[in-house]
Structures are given as structure tokens and as C-alpha cells.
Motif scaffolding. Structure first.
Motif, PDB file in Angstrom:
ATOM      1  N   THR A 177       0.821  -1.213   0.000  1.00  0.00           N
ATOM      2  CA  THR A 177       0.000   0.000   0.000  1.00  0.00           C
ATOM      3  C   THR A 177       0.851   1.257   0.000  1.00  0.00           C
ATOM      4  N   TYR A 216       1.826   1.776  -3.588  1.00  0.00           N
ATOM      5  CA  TYR A 216       0.662   2.259  -4.333  1.00  0.00           C
ATOM      6  C   TYR A 216       0.357   3.715  -3.989  1.00  0.00           C
ATOM      7  N   HIS A 255       1.517   5.085  -7.163  1.00  0.00           N
ATOM      8  CA  HIS A 255       0.203   4.863  -7.783  1.00  0.00           C
ATOM      9  C   HIS A 255       0.214   3.685  -8.751  1.00  0.00           C
ATOM     10  N   ILE A 256       0.982   2.652  -8.399  1.00  0.00           N
ATOM     11  CA  ILE A 256       1.002   1.436  -9.207  1.00  0.00           C
ATOM     12  C   ILE A 256       0.947   0.222  -8.277  1.00  0.00           C
ATOM     13  N   ILE A 257       0.499  -0.897  -8.831  1.00  0.00           N
ATOM     14  CA  ILE A 257       0.509  -2.158  -8.099  1.00  0.00           C
ATOM     15  C   ILE A 257       1.818  -2.871  -8.430  1.00  0.00           C
ATOM     16  N   ASN A 258       2.556  -3.223  -7.393  1.00  0.00           N
ATOM     17  CA  ASN A 258       3.853  -3.887  -7.579  1.00  0.00           C
ATOM     18  C   ASN A 258       3.644  -5.395  -7.674  1.00  0.00           C
ATOM     19  N   ASP A 265       2.723   4.473 -16.228  1.00  0.00           N
ATOM     20  CA  ASP A 265       2.278   3.542 -15.191  1.00  0.00           C
ATOM     21  C   ASP A 265       2.028   2.144 -15.747  1.00  0.00           C
ATOM     22  N   MET A 287      -7.118   1.625  -0.527  1.00  0.00           N
ATOM     23  CA  MET A 287      -5.872   1.726  -1.290  1.00  0.00           C
ATOM     24  C   MET A 287      -5.043   2.917  -0.828  1.00  0.00           C
ATOM     25  N   GLY A 288      -3.791   2.651  -0.452  1.00  0.00           N
ATOM     26  CA  GLY A 288      -2.887   3.719  -0.037  1.00  0.00           C
ATOM     27  C   GLY A 288      -2.970   4.102   1.420  1.00  0.00           C
TER      28      GLY A 288
END
Length: 290
Positions: A29, A32, A36-39, A95, A237-238
Motif C-alpha cells: 500500500t 501504491y 500509484h502502481i501495483i507492484n 504507469d 488503497m494507499g
């Protein structure tokens, strides 16, 4: 029907397991929230950290908790280096490219581990894994209790870093407005790399807490990251607080579901509570509205 003592023990042990889940989700999180990306490489990086802890114990006799002193800085350096040398340059600022790069990195790491360690299951031959702590009439797993306290401490330290330091202010500024941060002199690329490094450092801590009671194979991280993705969306998220609360909730639900439904169906409760929460609050428990 189970006795109240058994239910309480199951809930408390689930709470402690959930704290370690939250630690894995925390790194996810955090990345993200800033990048702002999903790893997609998160699970493979966790597996690397778990193998590092296993190697420290098997080859050098280092206690997994003591190994934290080496594994955490190593994972931070690895995350920082990957972001600066691989993910950032290869993504060209897009992204969708970052998603593909992290997915490719995940495949490379997993297959590299498979080539080196094969598919054998490895565990730590430590008697400490069976230690229990008596709290009145309750028996709690000592490794899980250590994991719970450590996970809460790491979460608190991360919150202090983000809210009480100049680096934390820079991270929050970049997360909110990348272009504006660059205009006022913040090194955005450095902040991205530090954030990715912090996410990997959280995985290093989680690996040290998991290995006394868990096993490692080249695919071990994938199972934890599936739960971590659920926690991140469930908590918001985040949101760091959401990751912690979501992890604790998931741990308790998984433990009680396993008690009533059996270990093979224990994770069924996770996805049921996940669906119920999102039906009531689609943004997650602590997520803001877009």
C-alpha cells in the motif's frame, strides 16, 4: 460447539498472524500510495527475503530475529536499486509500463530462485517455533506474539517517518502532486526509490517474522501477497492505517474460519468478509472517495 477459551485463543492467534499479514500489505500500500502502481513483484521479493532468512540460519546459524539487522537493510537497498536502475528507466514514466516491468521482474526472480534452490520446501529447524506464552488460562504462540509486537512497532515507526520527518513530508508531497513537488525542488526519482525501498524493507521484517513458523519455496510469497492484495483493497488503497486494521481483521477471520471450516477452507472466510465490506463501502474501510 467449541469452548470459549478455544475461541478466544483462536481469535488472539489470528490477530497476531494478521499483524504480519498487515506488514506485507503495508509495503504494497505504501508503494501504491506514492507511485500509484501495483507492484506485481511484491510476492517474489518477499520470497527472496524469506530465502535470505533461511540462508542466514542454515549456513551461518543466525537467529531469524537477529537476521533482521542484515535482511531489512539488504531489502531496502535492493528495492532502492531496482527502482532506480530497472523499474524507473524501463517504465519511461508510464504507469502501464511499470506494471509490465514489475510483472516481468516477478517472473525473473521466481525462476531464478527455482534454478538456484529447486522446488524443495525449506524450513528452520528451530525449537523456538513451538514455544508458547501462558496468559492466564490461554496459550499463545510465542513467535506469533513476537510478530504481533514487531509489526505494530514497525507500523508506528513508518507512521512517524511519514508524518514527523522531512523525508516523510517529501514522500507525501510526491504522492499528492508529482509535478508540483518537482517544481519546488524535491528529487522525485529519489523519493520513488526510497518509497520502493521502504516497501521492500517491510517485506524483510515480515520474512524474519514468518520463517520461524513457516516454510519457503520459490513460490511462497505468492500466497501471502494474495492475502495482502485483499487487505490493501479492504483497508483502502494507499491507507497505512487501513492496511493494519485490514490485516488484523483478516487474521482473525481466517483463524476462526479455519477453526469451524477446517484449514483447507480457512481462507473462504477472508473473501466472504472482503465481499461484504466492499458491498457496504466500495472504497474500503479507510479509503477516500475519488
Amino acid at each position: 460447539m467449541y469452548a470459549p477459551q478455544i475461541l478466544i485463543e483462536a481469535a488472539l492467534n489470528g490477530l497476531m498472524t494478521g499483524a504480519v499479514y498487515a506488514l506485507v500489505a503495508l509495503g504494497l500500500t505504501l508503494v501504491y500510495g506514492v507511485l500509484h502502481i501495483i507492484n506485481f513483484a511484491h510476492g517474489a521479493l518477499l520470497t527472496c527475503a524469506m530465502f535470505a532468512v533461511w540462508g542466514a540460519f542454515a549456513w551461518f546459524g543466525v537467529n531469524p530475529y537477529a537476521a533482521m539487522l542484515a535482511v531489512v537493510p539488504l531489502m531496502f537497498a535492493a528495492g532502492y536499486g531496482l527502482q532506480r536502475a530497472v523499474i524507473g528507466p524501463a517504465s519511461h514514466g508510464r504507469d502501464d509500463n511499470i506494471l509490465l516491468v514489475t510483472l516481468g521482474l516477478s517472473i525473473i526472480l521466481e525462476n531464478g530462485l527455482l534454478a538456484i534452490f529447486r522446488s524443495d520446501t525449506r524450513t528452520l529447524d528451530s525449537a523456538a517455533a513451538l514455544d508458547v506464552v501462558e496468559v492466564g488460562p490461554l496459550l499463545l504462540s510465542a513467535p506469533r506474539l513476537i510478530g504481533f509486537v514487531t509489526a505494530l512497532a514497525v507500523t508506528a515507526l513508518l507512521w512517524l517517518l511519514l508524518n514527523r520527518t522531512d523525508l516523510g513530508r517529501a514522500i507525501r508531497a510526491v504522492a499528492r502532486e508529482k509535478l508540483g513537488s518537482r517544481l519546488v525542488g524535491i528529487d522525485v526519482d529519489h523519493v520513488y526509490a526510497v518509497t520502493f525501498g521502504l516497501g521492500c524493507a517491510c517485506l524483510g521484517v515480515a520474512a524474519c517474522l514468518l520463517m520461524p513458523t513457516f516454510y519457503v519455496t520459490p513460490r511462497s510469497g505468492a500466497a501471502f501477497v494474495l492475502v495482502a492484495f485483499t487487505i490493501v483493497v479492504l483497508g483502502g488503497m494507499g491507507s497505512i492505517g487501513g492496511a493494519l486494521v485490514g490485516g488484523l481483521l483478516i487474521g482473525v477471520v481466517e483463524s476462526l474460519s479455519g477453526l469451524f471450516l477446517g484449514d483447507s477452507l480457512g481462507q473462504l472466510g477472508i473473501f466472504l468478509i472482503f465481499i461484504l465490506v466492499l458491498l457496504v463501502r466500495p472504497t474500503g474501510l479507510f479509503g477516500g472517495r475519488g
